[in-house]
Design a protein around this motif. Structure first.
Motif, PDB file in Angstrom:
ATOM      1  N   PRO A   1       0.807  -1.234   0.000  1.00 39.25           N
ATOM      2  CA  PRO A   1       0.000   0.000   0.000  1.00 39.25           C
ATOM      3  C   PRO A   1       0.833   1.274   0.000  1.00 39.25           C
ATOM      4  CG  PRO A   1      -0.919  -1.610   1.527  1.00 39.25           C
ATOM      5  CD  PRO A   1       0.401  -2.163   1.071  1.00 39.25           C
ATOM      6  N   GLY A   2       1.956   1.275   0.682  1.00 36.56           N
ATOM      7  CA  GLY A   2       2.794   2.470   0.758  1.00 36.56           C
ATOM      8  C   GLY A   2       3.487   2.826  -0.533  1.00 36.56           C
ATOM      9  N   GLU A   3       3.461   1.917  -1.508  1.00 38.59           N
ATOM     10  CA  GLU A   3       4.120   2.172  -2.786  1.00 38.59           C
ATOM     11  C   GLU A   3       3.150   2.707  -3.842  1.00 38.59           C
ATOM     12  OE1 GLU A   3       7.133   2.168  -2.705  1.00 38.59           O
ATOM     13  OE2 GLU A   3       7.861   0.617  -1.347  1.00 38.59           O
ATOM     14  N   ARG A   4       1.882   2.838  -3.488  1.00 34.73           N
ATOM     15  CA  ARG A   4       0.901   3.362  -4.439  1.00 34.73           C
ATOM     16  C   ARG A   4       0.945   4.884  -4.461  1.00 34.73           C
ATOM     17  NH1 ARG A   4      -3.327  -0.640  -1.629  1.00 34.73           N
ATOM     18  NH2 ARG A   4      -2.377  -2.587  -2.371  1.00 34.73           N
ATOM     19  N   GLY A   5       0.551   5.440  -5.605  1.00 29.11           N
ATOM     20  CA  GLY A   5       0.531   6.885  -5.747  1.00 29.11           C
ATOM     21  C   GLY A   5       1.893   7.499  -6.009  1.00 29.11           C
ATOM     22  N   LYS A   6       2.881   6.684  -6.361  1.00 26.18           N
ATOM     23  CA  LYS A   6       4.235   7.178  -6.617  1.00 26.18           C
ATOM     24  C   LYS A   6       4.630   7.063  -8.087  1.00 26.18           C
ATOM     25  CE  LYS A   6       5.873   5.944  -1.968  1.00 26.18           C
ATOM     26  NZ  LYS A   6       6.874   5.180  -1.183  1.00 26.18           N
ATOM     27  N   GLY A   7       3.701   6.663  -8.943  1.00 24.62           N
ATOM     28  CA  GLY A   7       3.995   6.523 -10.364  1.00 24.62           C
ATOM     29  C   GLY A   7       4.491   5.153 -10.765  1.00 24.62           C
ATOM     30  N   TYR A   8       4.637   4.235  -9.807  1.00 21.87           N
ATOM     31  CA  TYR A   8       5.133   2.911 -10.142  1.00 21.87           C
ATOM     32  C   TYR A   8       4.136   2.124 -10.999  1.00 21.87           C
ATOM     33  CZ  TYR A   8       8.622   3.704  -6.446  1.00 21.87           C
ATOM     34  OH  TYR A   8       9.632   4.208  -5.679  1.00 21.87           O
ATOM     35  N   GLY A   9       2.849   2.283 -10.706  1.00 20.40           N
ATOM     36  CA  GLY A   9       1.834   1.531 -11.437  1.00 20.40           C
ATOM     37  C   GLY A   9       1.816   1.865 -12.914  1.00 20.40           C
ATOM     38  N   SER A  10       1.752   3.159 -13.238  1.00 15.24           N
ATOM     39  CA  SER A  10       1.713   3.555 -14.647  1.00 15.24           C
ATOM     40  C   SER A  10       3.018   3.199 -15.344  1.00 15.24           C
ATOM     41  CB  SER A  10       1.419   5.054 -14.780  1.00 15.24           C
ATOM     42  OG  SER A  10       2.374   5.829 -14.089  1.00 15.24           O
ATOM     43  N   ALA A  11       4.159   3.292 -14.638  1.00 14.50           N
ATOM     44  CA  ALA A  11       5.440   2.930 -15.233  1.00 14.50           C
ATOM     45  C   ALA A  11       5.495   1.439 -15.554  1.00 14.50           C
ATOM     46  CB  ALA A  11       6.585   3.312 -14.298  1.00 14.50           C
ATOM     47  N   ALA A  12       4.995   0.609 -14.633  1.00 17.75           N
ATOM     48  CA  ALA A  12       4.981  -0.833 -14.874  1.00 17.75           C
ATOM     49  C   ALA A  12       4.052  -1.183 -16.026  1.00 17.75           C
ATOM     50  CB  ALA A  12       4.557  -1.567 -13.605  1.00 17.75           C
ATOM     51  N   VAL A  13       2.912  -0.506 -16.110  1.00 13.62           N
ATOM     52  CA  VAL A  13       1.973  -0.763 -17.206  1.00 13.62           C
ATOM     53  C   VAL A  13       2.607  -0.397 -18.541  1.00 13.62           C
ATOM     54  CG1 VAL A  13      -0.224  -0.065 -18.230  1.00 13.62           C
ATOM     55  CG2 VAL A  13      -0.092  -0.567 -15.798  1.00 13.62           C
ATOM     56  N   ARG A  14       3.354   0.686 -18.585  1.00 10.96           N
ATOM     57  CA  ARG A  14       4.026   1.066 -19.838  1.00 10.96           C
ATOM     58  C   ARG A  14       5.035   0.008 -20.267  1.00 10.96           C
ATOM     59  NH1 ARG A  14       5.111   7.450 -20.798  1.00 10.96           N
ATOM     60  NH2 ARG A  14       2.987   8.176 -20.434  1.00 10.96           N
ATOM     61  N   LEU A  15       5.801  -0.526 -19.320  1.00  7.43           N
ATOM     62  CA  LEU A  15       6.745  -1.580 -19.653  1.00  7.43           C
ATOM     63  C   LEU A  15       6.013  -2.818 -20.170  1.00  7.43           C
ATOM     64  CD1 LEU A  15       9.301  -1.446 -16.688  1.00  7.43           C
ATOM     65  CD2 LEU A  15       9.487  -0.373 -18.933  1.00  7.43           C
ATOM     66  N   LEU A  16       4.887  -3.137 -19.542  1.00 11.52           N
ATOM     67  CA  LEU A  16       4.113  -4.304 -19.948  1.00 11.52           C
ATOM     68  C   LEU A  16       3.503  -4.110 -21.336  1.00 11.52           C
ATOM     69  CD1 LEU A  16       3.378  -7.058 -18.706  1.00 11.52           C
ATOM     70  CD2 LEU A  16       1.248  -6.014 -17.887  1.00 11.52           C
ATOM     71  N   LEU A  17       3.002  -2.905 -21.603  1.00 11.39           N
ATOM     72  CA  LEU A  17       2.454  -2.622 -22.924  1.00 11.39           C
ATOM     73  C   LEU A  17       3.531  -2.712 -23.998  1.00 11.39           C
ATOM     74  CD1 LEU A  17       0.053   0.400 -22.241  1.00 11.39           C
ATOM     75  CD2 LEU A  17      -0.595  -1.888 -23.008  1.00 11.39           C
ATOM     76  N   ASP A  18       4.683  -2.136 -23.739  1.00 10.65           N
ATOM     77  CA  ASP A  18       5.769  -2.187 -24.710  1.00 10.65           C
ATOM     78  C   ASP A  18       6.155  -3.636 -24.999  1.00 10.65           C
ATOM     79  OD1 ASP A  18       7.935  -0.801 -26.284  1.00 10.65           O
ATOM     80  OD2 ASP A  18       9.178  -1.931 -24.891  1.00 10.65           O
ATOM     81  N   TYR A  19       6.183  -4.464 -23.960  1.00  6.57           N
ATOM     82  CA  TYR A  19       6.493  -5.876 -24.148  1.00  6.57           C
ATOM     83  C   TYR A  19       5.436  -6.555 -25.017  1.00  6.57           C
ATOM     84  CZ  TYR A  19       7.222 -10.807 -23.164  1.00  6.57           C
ATOM     85  OH  TYR A  19       7.420 -12.159 -23.298  1.00  6.57           O
ATOM     86  N   ALA A  20       4.161  -6.294 -24.719  1.00  2.18           N
ATOM     87  CA  ALA A  20       3.078  -6.927 -25.484  1.00  2.18           C
ATOM     88  C   ALA A  20       3.103  -6.503 -26.948  1.00  2.18           C
ATOM     89  CB  ALA A  20       1.736  -6.596 -24.859  1.00  2.18           C
ATOM     90  N   PHE A  21       3.286  -5.213 -27.193  1.00  4.20           N
ATOM     91  CA  PHE A  21       3.282  -4.713 -28.566  1.00  4.20           C
ATOM     92  C   PHE A  21       4.536  -5.137 -29.333  1.00  4.20           C
ATOM     93  CE2 PHE A  21       0.600  -1.078 -26.747  1.00  4.20           C
ATOM     94  CZ  PHE A  21      -0.590  -1.691 -27.119  1.00  4.20           C
ATOM     95  N   ARG A  22       5.682  -5.096 -28.655  1.00  2.63           N
ATOM     96  CA  ARG A  22       6.952  -5.325 -29.335  1.00  2.63           C
ATOM     97  C   ARG A  22       7.275  -6.814 -29.487  1.00  2.63           C
ATOM     98  NH1 ARG A  22      11.065  -1.615 -29.750  1.00  2.63           N
ATOM     99  NH2 ARG A  22      10.106  -0.385 -28.068  1.00  2.63           N
ATOM    100  N   HIS A  23       7.001  -7.601 -28.463  1.00  2.00           N
ATOM    101  CA  HIS A  23       7.446  -8.993 -28.465  1.00  2.00           C
ATOM    102  C   HIS A  23       6.334 -10.006 -28.711  1.00  2.00           C
ATOM    103  CE1 HIS A  23      11.474  -7.859 -27.218  1.00  2.00           C
ATOM    104  NE2 HIS A  23      10.937  -7.082 -26.291  1.00  2.00           N
ATOM    105  N   LEU A  24       5.094  -9.639 -28.396  1.00  2.00           N
ATOM    106  CA  LEU A  24       3.977 -10.565 -28.613  1.00  2.00           C
ATOM    107  C   LEU A  24       3.160 -10.207 -29.849  1.00  2.00           C
ATOM    108  CD1 LEU A  24       2.720 -10.976 -24.930  1.00  2.00           C
ATOM    109  CD2 LEU A  24       4.355 -12.405 -26.186  1.00  2.00           C
TER     110      LEU A  24
END
Length: 204
Positions: A113-136
């Protein structure tokens, strides 16, 4: 603040994808104690779309072991680490991507819970999207989340998603009905947005 459990499971983790403030690596059995704690946090369970309830270690192991062994077709999972100190803060997955339509679904949980609201979620989603689009070779990625999970909606929008519809009153929390928000992001939307923002933080 890093807990003892986090120290136990973050000893020199393998990283597949590194961004500016988060990295994604393979799931591993050392995460099970943290998954037990996260899934028994009723607020975290609710935000993740699960029914808040106590979950035994045996149940969690039974649910996760097939995924750790790679037995679910069309499902790839990642551990999420906060940089630079490699704190294990959550997990994410991309699924249902082996089809002729070029579509997939993603899911993400920030367990601490203490790690929410720090931009980690959107950053992780961007990495996941790039992986899906680029590699899958995916074209369209979609997800759903409860309308009362405002932090998740903002994080997904920041990563490039947009709302495409709602299932009205489809989730009940504390006796109150909430909508389920449907969102998607296309490959063109994603990379055009990155180009406009000058984002070069995604790397292998």
């Amino acid at each position: 603040m890093t807990t003892n459990l986090q120290r136990e499971v973050q000893d020199r983790p393998i990283l597949n994808i590194r961004g500016a403030n988060v990295a994604l690596g393979p799931l591993h059995r050392g995460m099970l104690p943290l998954l037990e704690r996260w899934e028994n946090n009723l607020r975290t369970a609710d935000l993740g779309g699960d029914d808040p309830r106590p979950v035994t270690a045996e149940t969690i192991a039974a649910e996760w072991e097939p995924l750790l062994r790679g037995e679910r077709p069309d499902w790839l999972g990642f551990a999420i680490y906060a940089l630079p100190d490699l704190r294990l803060i959550g997990h994410a997955n991309v699924r249902d991507f082996s089809n002729g339509h070029g579509t997939a679904e993603i899911g993400i949980t920030l367990g601490e819970p203490g790690e929410r609201g720090k931009g980690y979620g959107s950053a992780a989603v961007r990495l996941l999207l790039d992986y899906a689009f680029r590699h899958l070779n995916v074209w369209n990625v979609w997800l759903d989340t409860a309308s009362h999970n405002h932090g998740a909606v903002r994080a997904y929008e920041k990563a490039g998603f947009r709302e495409i519809g709602r299932r009205r009153g489809a989730r009940v929390v504390g006796g109150t009905r909430h909508d389920i928000v449907l969102m998607d992001c296309t490959r063109d939307d994603f990379y055009n947005r990155l180009a406009q923002e000058g984002d070069s933080a995604i790397s292998g």
